[in-house]
Motif scaffolding. Structure first.
Motif, PDB file in Angstrom:
ATOM      1  N   TYR B  56       0.818  -1.213   0.000  1.00  0.00           N
ATOM      2  CA  TYR B  56       0.000   0.000   0.000  1.00  0.00           C
ATOM      3  C   TYR B  56       0.854   1.266   0.000  1.00  0.00           C
ATOM      4  O   TYR B  56       0.545   2.222  -0.680  1.00  0.00           O
ATOM      5  CB  TYR B  56      -0.926  -0.027   1.224  1.00  0.00           C
ATOM      6  CG  TYR B  56      -1.791   1.199   1.357  1.00  0.00           C
ATOM      7  CD1 TYR B  56      -2.876   1.389   0.500  1.00  0.00           C
ATOM      8  CD2 TYR B  56      -1.532   2.170   2.320  1.00  0.00           C
ATOM      9  CE1 TYR B  56      -3.665   2.523   0.607  1.00  0.00           C
ATOM     10  CE2 TYR B  56      -2.321   3.304   2.427  1.00  0.00           C
ATOM     11  CZ  TYR B  56      -3.389   3.477   1.566  1.00  0.00           C
ATOM     12  OH  TYR B  56      -4.163   4.607   1.661  1.00  0.00           O
ATOM     13  N   CYS B  57       1.948   1.278   0.789  1.00  0.00           N
ATOM     14  CA  CYS B  57       2.730   2.524   0.921  1.00  0.00           C
ATOM     15  C   CYS B  57       4.094   2.444   0.228  1.00  0.00           C
ATOM     16  O   CYS B  57       4.659   3.464  -0.131  1.00  0.00           O
ATOM     17  CB  CYS B  57       2.921   2.877   2.396  1.00  0.00           C
ATOM     18  SG  CYS B  57       4.137   1.829   3.250  1.00  0.00           S
ATOM     19  N   MET B  59       6.792   2.276   1.454  1.00  0.00           N
ATOM     20  CA  MET B  59       7.853   2.972   2.180  1.00  0.00           C
ATOM     21  C   MET B  59       8.019   2.478   3.610  1.00  0.00           C
ATOM     22  O   MET B  59       8.511   3.188   4.478  1.00  0.00           O
ATOM     23  CB  MET B  59       7.640   4.484   2.140  1.00  0.00           C
ATOM     24  CG  MET B  59       6.287   4.936   2.648  1.00  0.00           C
ATOM     25  SD  MET B  59       6.124   6.740   2.632  1.00  0.00           S
ATOM     26  CE  MET B  59       7.037   7.153   4.107  1.00  0.00           C
ATOM     27  N   ILE B  61       5.879   1.590   6.064  1.00  0.00           N
ATOM     28  CA  ILE B  61       5.068   1.947   7.227  1.00  0.00           C
ATOM     29  C   ILE B  61       3.759   1.172   7.371  1.00  0.00           C
ATOM     30  O   ILE B  61       3.238   1.073   8.461  1.00  0.00           O
ATOM     31  CB  ILE B  61       4.777   3.462   7.303  1.00  0.00           C
ATOM     32  CG1 ILE B  61       3.939   3.921   6.121  1.00  0.00           C
ATOM     33  CG2 ILE B  61       6.065   4.269   7.405  1.00  0.00           C
ATOM     34  CD1 ILE B  61       3.282   5.250   6.397  1.00  0.00           C
ATOM     35  N   CYS B  62       3.207   0.613   6.276  1.00  0.00           N
ATOM     36  CA  CYS B  62       1.861   0.026   6.380  1.00  0.00           C
ATOM     37  C   CYS B  62       1.872  -1.475   6.693  1.00  0.00           C
ATOM     38  O   CYS B  62       0.905  -2.009   7.186  1.00  0.00           O
ATOM     39  CB  CYS B  62       1.067   0.274   5.105  1.00  0.00           C
ATOM     40  SG  CYS B  62       1.558  -0.779   3.719  1.00  0.00           S
ATOM     41  N   CYS B  65       2.743  -5.258   2.819  1.00  0.00           N
ATOM     42  CA  CYS B  65       3.574  -5.981   1.852  1.00  0.00           C
ATOM     43  C   CYS B  65       4.214  -7.206   2.490  1.00  0.00           C
ATOM     44  O   CYS B  65       5.122  -7.800   1.916  1.00  0.00           O
ATOM     45  CB  CYS B  65       4.665  -5.068   1.325  1.00  0.00           C
ATOM     46  SG  CYS B  65       5.763  -4.502   2.642  1.00  0.00           S
ATOM     47  N   GLN B  76       9.058  -7.347   5.321  1.00  0.00           N
ATOM     48  CA  GLN B  76       8.475  -6.234   4.569  1.00  0.00           C
ATOM     49  C   GLN B  76       9.064  -6.240   3.154  1.00  0.00           C
ATOM     50  O   GLN B  76      10.192  -5.808   2.941  1.00  0.00           O
ATOM     51  CB  GLN B  76       8.785  -4.910   5.259  1.00  0.00           C
ATOM     52  CG  GLN B  76       7.929  -4.660   6.494  1.00  0.00           C
ATOM     53  CD  GLN B  76       8.303  -3.359   7.178  1.00  0.00           C
ATOM     54  OE1 GLN B  76       9.231  -3.314   7.956  1.00  0.00           O
ATOM     55  NE2 GLN B  76       7.578  -2.299   6.873  1.00  0.00           N
TER      56      GLN B  76
HETATM   57  S1  FES Z   1       4.128  -1.532   1.317  1.00  0.00           S
HETATM   58 FE1  FES Z   1       3.777  -0.506   3.182  1.00  0.00          FE
HETATM   59  S2  FES Z   1       5.265  -1.388   4.466  1.00  0.00           S
HETATM   60 FE2  FES Z   1       5.748  -2.231   2.558  1.00  0.00          FE
END
Ligand code: FES
Lengths: 483, 100
Positions: B56-57, B59, B61-62, B65, B76
């Motif tokens: 989703y992000c 980066m 944080i979510c 993944c 992650q």
């Molecule tokens: S896609 Fe959000 S933590 Fe990896």
């Protein structure tokens, strides 16, 4: 710069540890090294640049026009760091940061690299962990096919990939235009840009307009905005959004002017501005306050970006949103002060060296307030409808949170954890915290500042039991458990 | 769900698998980016309802993944660089104790 790829290569102690290799961290580390400090820069990503200059040293995107000249400016920031005498640990996660009980005045930092954990010490720390996109909870935002607009930008910069099929971008904020234009230039099929900027924000924002007229970005920003609006199908005054699909996104329903329209799409990119990522700074015990104009939690800092914890400074967008150029300048200023704290610079030397940087910072921040006021998200996108999942990890809905606040009298986000587990999944509240606070505030008729935020505790990133168990034992830690 | 844009710098091709299926990625990609580029729709199922999720992000944080990489769960994907021969699998629910 010396890259460290094995955790064993890290020294026991550094004068300064900088966390995060975006513009602020790179500049802070470079400046501090130039001033003679022994510096370690750690970053969890494989390459330097942070999110804004993501993959600047490795991007496969060849056509410079796609990402734009502002992106490529990151090369010189990374270049300066590469020439500096500092250690750099990429792919390295910081999971704790706290005072070293055994040695007052130093910090103990818990790190993981390549599946191994380690504790090291630092006299000073500059946290440049940057910003994250503000959570944008709408029904269906957990479906595969929905992601943040920033994620699509990261995919483009890092891997040179673009969404396949019909793509919709929705939200508000200055970055929305940039993201839309970059993706369009890279060949994405953007069928609509849905603008959620509330119309009434203009009234408030206009008060800050004179200042915005002096902003160094005005001309560029307006040009980008006009271009994007001309080239792409722009829909303004959007008041409601819902994504739908079975197991993956199939469409987005858009509400405006009291009517609803459904757009069939393969990808939906959401963005409603960025906020400081507070997980590490909060867990390190730094005080925060709620900034009403940026509408987010921001650490309490002095003019040198020093936090309430002596020895910890916070620079870059993590210090309050200011943008990439201001981030690099803030990093420099924090580095000057770290050198002063370590006795490498006297106060007058620090002040003299920092003066031109500070002047430039002020110039760069001009016009920010106008953007903050104009792009403040509408209430329904901060505190969404009951059926919306708010905590993505534990799948807790807005309705459950409202109900707990109303019926069970839950007064704050920490108590809410105990009832609903929101904020207790792996993301540790990063994607639900602001919304949970907003919902409790709404139900109880309070402000977010009165409600407060999650009290976060280390580890701020998951670390395995095996990693923890393999940590070298100190005498004190053995004594603590062996009787 | 993603595809390479035109005119990319050449990169070394890496072989990896997702749930046993042979796929190709590019050196420099993260695991999450390589999955997206291969049209993989979901990479994990949530522990609570079993719903499919995708990065989703991108980066860090979510945590949407999360995947199993070479037998180790809860990694992650957006932070791990793809490597030759990696075996990536869907993360079903929570990480299981026997993997620890
Ligand atoms: S896609 Fe959000 S933590 Fe990896």
């Amino acid at each position: 710069m010396t890259p460290l790829t094995d955790i064993g290569q890290l020294a026991e102690h550094y004068d300064l540890v900088v966390v995060g290799a975006g513009p602020a961290g790179l500049s802070a580390a470079a400046r501090a090294a130039e001033l003679g400090l022994i510096v370690l820069l750690v970053d969890e990503n494989p390459t330097p640049g942070g999110q804004i200059y993501r993959a600047i040293t490795t991007t496969p995107v060849k056509d410079r026009a796609v990402l734009g000249e502002d992106y490529w400016r990151g090369s010189s920031i990374v270049g300066r760091f590469e020439r500096a005498k500092a250690a750099y640990a990429p792919g390295c996660t910081v999971w704790s940061l706290g005072p070293d009980e055994g040695e007052p005045g130093t910090f103990e930092i818990g790190l993981s690299l390549g599946g191994k954990a380690r504790m090291i010490a630092a006299s000073q720390a500059i946290l440049t962990t940057g910003a994250q996109e503000r959570p944008f909870p709408i029904p269906g935002w957990t479906l595969p096919g929905v992601m943040t607009a920033g994620a699509a930008q990261i995919a483009l910069k890092g891997a040179g990939i673009v969404p396949v099929g019909r793509t919709v971008i929705a939200g508000c904020g200055p970055l929305l235009y940039l993201l839309a234009s970059q993706l369009a230039a890279a060949g994405a099929e953007i069928v609509a840009v849905l603008d959620t900027t509330p119309k009434r924000n203009w009234t408030k924002a206009l008060a800050a307009f004179p200042d915005f007229l002096r902003s160094p970005y005005l001309a560029k920003g307006l040009q980008l905005m006009a271009q994007t609006r001309r080239r792409l199908h722009f829909v303004s005054n959007v008041t409601g959004l819902a994504a739908a699909g079975e197991g993956r996104l199939a469409s987005v329903t858009v509400e405006r002017k009291g009517a609803a329209e459904t757009i069939v799409c393969d990808t939906l990119l959401l963005h409603q501005g960025v906020i400081p990522g507070v997980n590490l700074t909060n867990a390190a015990g730094c005080e925060h306050f709620f900034d009403n104009e940026q509408h987010c939690w921001v650490p309490k800092l002095d003019r040198w970006f020093a936090s309430s914890v002596p020895g910890i400074a916070i620079a870059g967008d993590g210090a309050g949103i200011g943008g990439a150029e201001s981030a690099a300048l803030r990093g420099e200023i924090a580095a000057f002060d770290a050198a002063r704290r370590l006795g490498r610079l006297t106060k007058p030397e620090r002040d003299r060296k920092a003066a031109p940087v500070r002047a430039e910072l002020e110039r760069r921040l001009r016009g920010r307030r106008f953007l903050d006021l104009l792009y403040k998200p509408a209430p329904q996108f901060l505190a969404p409808k009951d059926e919306t999942i708010v905590c993505r990890c534990e799948e807790v809905t807005a309705g459950q949170i409202r109900d707990a606040a109303r019926r069970l009298g839950v007064t704050g986000p920490n108590q809410m954890k105990a009832f609903l587990r929101c904020g207790m999944g792996p993301c540790q509240g990063r994607l639900c915290g602001p919304t949970v606070v907003e919902l409790i505030a709404e139900v109880r008729g309070r402000t977010p500042a009165e409600i407060g935020y999650y009290r976060l505790r280390p580890p701020v990133k998951p670390v395995t039991l095996a990693e923890l168990a393999a940590l070298p034992q100190t005498e004190a830690s053995v004594e603590a458990v062996v009787r | 769900m993603f595809r390479p844009m035109r005119d990319l710098a050449p990169a070394v091709a890496l072989n990896f698998t997702f749930d046993g299926k042979a796929l190709k990625g590019r050196a420099g990609d993260t695991v999450a980016a390589a999955l997206l580029a291969n049209g993989i729709v979901a990479c994990r199922e949530t522990p609570v309802s079993g719903a499919p999720r995708a990065p989703y992000c991108l980066m860090g944080i979510c945590f949407d993944c999360l995947v199993v990489i070479d037998g180790i769960g809860n990694r992650q994907g957006c932070l791990v660089p793809l490597a030759e021969g990696m075996a990536v699998e869907t993360q079903h629910g929570r990480r299981h104790v026997e993997e620890v």
